[in-house]
Every structure is written in C-alpha cells, then in structure tokens.
Design an enzyme around this catalytic site. Structure first.
Site, PDB file in Angstrom:
ATOM      1  N   ALA A 161    -119.769  43.109  54.812  1.00 54.42           N
ATOM      2  CA  ALA A 161    -120.049  42.174  54.115  1.00 54.42           C
ATOM      3  C   ALA A 161    -121.353  41.715  54.705  1.00 54.42           C
ATOM      4  CB  ALA A 161    -118.933  40.975  54.234  1.00 54.42           C
ATOM      5  N   LEU A 162    -122.325  42.366  54.534  1.00 56.49           N
ATOM      6  CA  LEU A 162    -123.647  42.397  55.444  1.00 56.49           C
ATOM      7  C   LEU A 162    -124.452  41.149  54.734  1.00 56.49           C
ATOM      8  CD1 LEU A 162    -124.400  46.107  55.974  1.00 56.49           C
ATOM      9  CD2 LEU A 162    -123.109  44.422  57.444  1.00 56.49           C
ATOM     10  N   HIS A 216    -127.220  40.400  59.565  1.00 50.34           N
ATOM     11  CA  HIS A 216    -126.969  41.842  60.264  1.00 50.34           C
ATOM     12  C   HIS A 216    -128.150  42.634  60.066  1.00 50.34           C
ATOM     13  CE1 HIS A 216    -122.737  40.582  58.602  1.00 50.34           C
ATOM     14  NE2 HIS A 216    -122.546  40.947  59.575  1.00 50.34           N
ATOM     15  N   LYS A 233    -125.221  34.627  67.399  1.00 51.04           N
ATOM     16  CA  LYS A 233    -124.425  33.804  66.683  1.00 51.04           C
ATOM     17  C   LYS A 233    -122.935  33.855  67.161  1.00 51.04           C
ATOM     18  CE  LYS A 233    -122.027  32.349  62.799  1.00 51.04           C
ATOM     19  NZ  LYS A 233    -121.205  33.496  62.389  1.00 51.04           N
ATOM     20  N   ASP A 234    -122.413  35.077  67.821  1.00 47.76           N
ATOM     21  CA  ASP A 234    -121.100  35.083  68.376  1.00 47.76           C
ATOM     22  C   ASP A 234    -121.481  35.107  69.889  1.00 47.76           C
ATOM     23  OD1 ASP A 234    -119.311  35.920  66.088  1.00 47.76           O
ATOM     24  OD2 ASP A 234    -121.260  37.207  65.646  1.00 47.76           O
TER      25      ASP A 234
HETATM   26  P1  AMP Z   1    -119.742  40.768  62.295  1.00 48.43           P
HETATM   27  O1  AMP Z   1    -119.902  41.620  61.003  1.00 48.43           O
HETATM   28  O2  AMP Z   1    -119.267  39.317  61.987  1.00 48.43           O
HETATM   29  O3  AMP Z   1    -118.879  41.096  63.361  1.00 48.43           O
HETATM   30  O4  AMP Z   1    -121.149  40.671  62.972  1.00 48.43           O
HETATM   31  C1  AMP Z   1    -121.863  41.901  63.496  1.00 48.43           C
HETATM   32  C2  AMP Z   1    -123.021  41.553  64.240  1.00 48.43           C
HETATM   33  O5  AMP Z   1    -124.032  40.690  63.367  1.00 48.43           O
HETATM   34  C3  AMP Z   1    -122.787  40.783  65.502  1.00 48.43           C
HETATM   35  O6  AMP Z   1    -123.500  40.959  66.547  1.00 48.43           O
HETATM   36  C4  AMP Z   1    -122.966  39.206  65.161  1.00 48.43           C
HETATM   37  O7  AMP Z   1    -123.206  38.341  66.149  1.00 48.43           O
HETATM   38  C5  AMP Z   1    -124.295  39.572  64.197  1.00 48.43           C
HETATM   39  N1  AMP Z   1    -124.365  38.449  63.169  1.00 48.43           N
HETATM   40  C6  AMP Z   1    -123.418  37.749  62.535  1.00 48.43           C
HETATM   41  N2  AMP Z   1    -124.137  36.682  61.850  1.00 48.43           N
HETATM   42  C7  AMP Z   1    -125.474  36.504  62.299  1.00 48.43           C
HETATM   43  C8  AMP Z   1    -126.546  35.819  61.938  1.00 48.43           C
HETATM   44  N3  AMP Z   1    -126.553  34.681  61.016  1.00 48.43           N
HETATM   45  N4  AMP Z   1    -127.659  36.084  62.822  1.00 48.43           N
HETATM   46  C9  AMP Z   1    -127.734  37.066  63.400  1.00 48.43           C
HETATM   47  N5  AMP Z   1    -126.801  37.864  63.754  1.00 48.43           N
HETATM   48  C10 AMP Z   1    -125.908  37.819  63.147  1.00 48.43           C
END
Ligand code: AMP
Length: 284
Positions: free
Chosen positions: A34-35, A39, A153-154
């Site tokens: 769900a990029l 991402h 973010k995380d």
């Molecule tokens: P996720 O798909 O939510 O597991 O996120 C995958 C990666 O993308 C993780 O390292 C997150 O911290 C990063 N990420 C998610 N949202 C953002 C954002 N708004 N800005 C920068 N990196 C992000």
C-alpha cells in the site's frame, strides 16, 4: 524491475549479483505495501548510495495483534508495482507467508530487547515487536543488504532493529529516513485511506502537537512539554490518546531533563475513528 516471489529465488539472485559485482552495495527497504511517497522516499535515498535497490512487500501476520487490522490491511499490489517502477526500483521481493515461514510462525526470539519492546507501542500492541523482529531477521537473512532503509515514522521499530543488528554483529547499516508528510502535516501512512473525511480533517492536529513540543523545548522541561502536548490533544474529544512520551532515542525511556539525553524524541499515538495514527519529532 525484477519480481522475485520465493526466498530461494531471491537468495540465489543476490548471491549471483554479489559474485558478479563484489564492490557494489545493496540497499533494502522492507514494506508491507500500500505504498505511498513515504515508502518511495526510502528507495530514492537508497538509490543515492547503493548500486542495487531491493524493496519487499510482505504483510507480516506475526506483527498484527488485531486480526481485523490484518484482514483490513490494504493490498493494492498492481498499483504498488506501478509505483515501484516509477522510481526504478531494481528488485521487488514479493513472497507468500508459507515461503517466509516454511516451518510455521512460532519463533523463539533470541534477542535481548528489554524494555524497548514493552514501552509505548509495545504496551499497546503486545507481541508486535517480536513479530516485527522475526520478519526483519528473516528478510535480512535472505537479502543480506549492506544498507537497510527504514522510516523515522516508526521510531520505536527503528531503535529495536538497530539493537537487533548490533546483537547480530551485522555489518548492515541502518539508515533512518525522515517522515514524509501530506501538505497539511499528517504523516503519510498506508492506514490514512481508512480515515473518514471528518476524521481526516482532524488528523493533522497530531503533527501540530509535535510542532508544539518542538517550540516549547527552549522554555519548558520535558515533563511540562509533554503535559502541554497532552492538553492540546485532549481539546479534540474524538482523539483516543494511547500515549505521548518524550524519551531518549536509544533507551526509549522518558527523560526528566533535556540534558539527560543527547537526542530526545516525542512519540505520540492516538486512535481516530478506528485508525491508529503515529507521529514523532526529534527534539534535539
Ligand atoms: P510499512 O509498510 O508501514 O511497514 O512501512 C515500511 C517502511 O516505510 C518503514 O520503514 C516505515 O517507517 C516507512 N514509512 C512509512 N511511512 C513513512 C513516511 N510517512 N515517511 C517515511 N517513511 C515511512
């Protein structure tokens, strides 16, 4: 973009690439799909340093403590592939659950995370970080990158992965990438699409609260700053506040004085219409 669907294919590809290009570096950004631009920013940063950039999309069941959240997690794979092509990602690793966990999902966590996994998100999502560490370890064993790109973010996740890499004596370097935000300040997230329009209009207030903390640091103690942020957020009755904490970036423990920490961060999570919103801001 090359799409590899099994761990065996991915490992074999990486081995061949390494043999052919021994001096090239490999960058890796794991995602759950769900990029969005957040991402993609990780991949752009990876491209500035690495010869080969690998992304993964895997909705990891072991890090969801709420089955409904897992079920509802968006999976727009065709759109994701199109987005990855726009940033010239080299490889997408797109495995099935049975390929990541061929012997089942049970796992004895060998790492010593201590309170890193029990504070903040850990207190609200028991087992979440064990599941996250389990999948990141498995993905690192398959991709064996030189650089791992993760979003600020995380924040807690990133501190835990940093600790894990240190305990693995890994040569892989973790690169912390800044939070990408919508024009109104809301941190981009795959879950934002689930916000009802009225809630979407309220959501940027969490970023306003992070900015308030940043502005108050010069004149208020961590305790006062945290309280003022809580007071600000509670003015919006629809917010269900899970936590607001000002912590040291390495220990994730609350600080009493700004001088207690070389780098402090404010982390906040609230619930809005059934969607959890996370945000944070480094308060150097
Ligand atoms: P996720 O798909 O939510 O597991 O996120 C995958 C990666 O993308 C993780 O390292 C997150 O911290 C990063 N990420 C998610 N949202 C953002 C954002 N708004 N800005 C920068 N990196 C992000």
């Amino acid at each position: 973009m090359l799409i590899l669907k099994t761990a065996a294919e991915c490992s074999a590809f990486i081995l061949t690439y390494r043999n052919k290009n021994p001096t090239h570096s490999i960058g890796f950004a794991p995602t759950m799909g769900a990029l969005h631009e957040g991402h993609l920013s990780l991949l752009r940063t990876a491209q500035s340093t690495c010869a080969l950039v690998v992304a993964s999309i895997f909705v990891n069941p072991t890090q969801f403590n709420d089955p409904t959240d897992l079920e509802k997690y968006p999976r727009p794979i065709a759109h994701d592939i199109a987005l990855l092509n726009t940033v010239n990602c080299d490889v997408l690793f797109l495995p099935e659950v049975s390929d990541i966990y061929p012997n089942g999902t049970a796992w004895q966590n060998p790492f010593l995370f201590g309170s890193l996994v029990t504070v903040m998100e850990g207190a609200h999502r028991p087992g979440h970080f064990d599941g996250m560490a389990q999948v990141v370890k498995r993905l690192l064993d398959i991709v064996e990158p030189d650089f791992l790109y993760m979003g600020q973010k995380d924040f807690q996740q990133q501190t835990i992965v940093k600790t894990m890499l240190a305990q693995m004596n890994s040569t892989c370097a973790l690169v912390r990438c800044p939070i990408l935000r919508e024009s109104d300040g809301l941190a981009m997230s795959s879950r934002n699409v689930r916000l009802a329009p009225n809630d979407r209009a309220l959501a940027p207030r969490i970023y306003a609260a992070m900015c308030l903390a940043k502005a108050q640091k010069a004149t208020h103690s961590p305790r006062e700053t945290r309280q003022n942020v809580l007071d600000f957020l509670t003015k919006t009755p629809k917010f269900g506040i899970d936590y607001v904490e000002i912590v040291d970036v390495t220990t994730l423990l609350p600080i009493e004085n700004w001088s207690d920490s070389a780098e402090a961060v404010i982390c906040a999570t609230l619930r809005l219409g059934g969607v959890r919103l996370l945000d944070n801001e480094i308060l150097c």
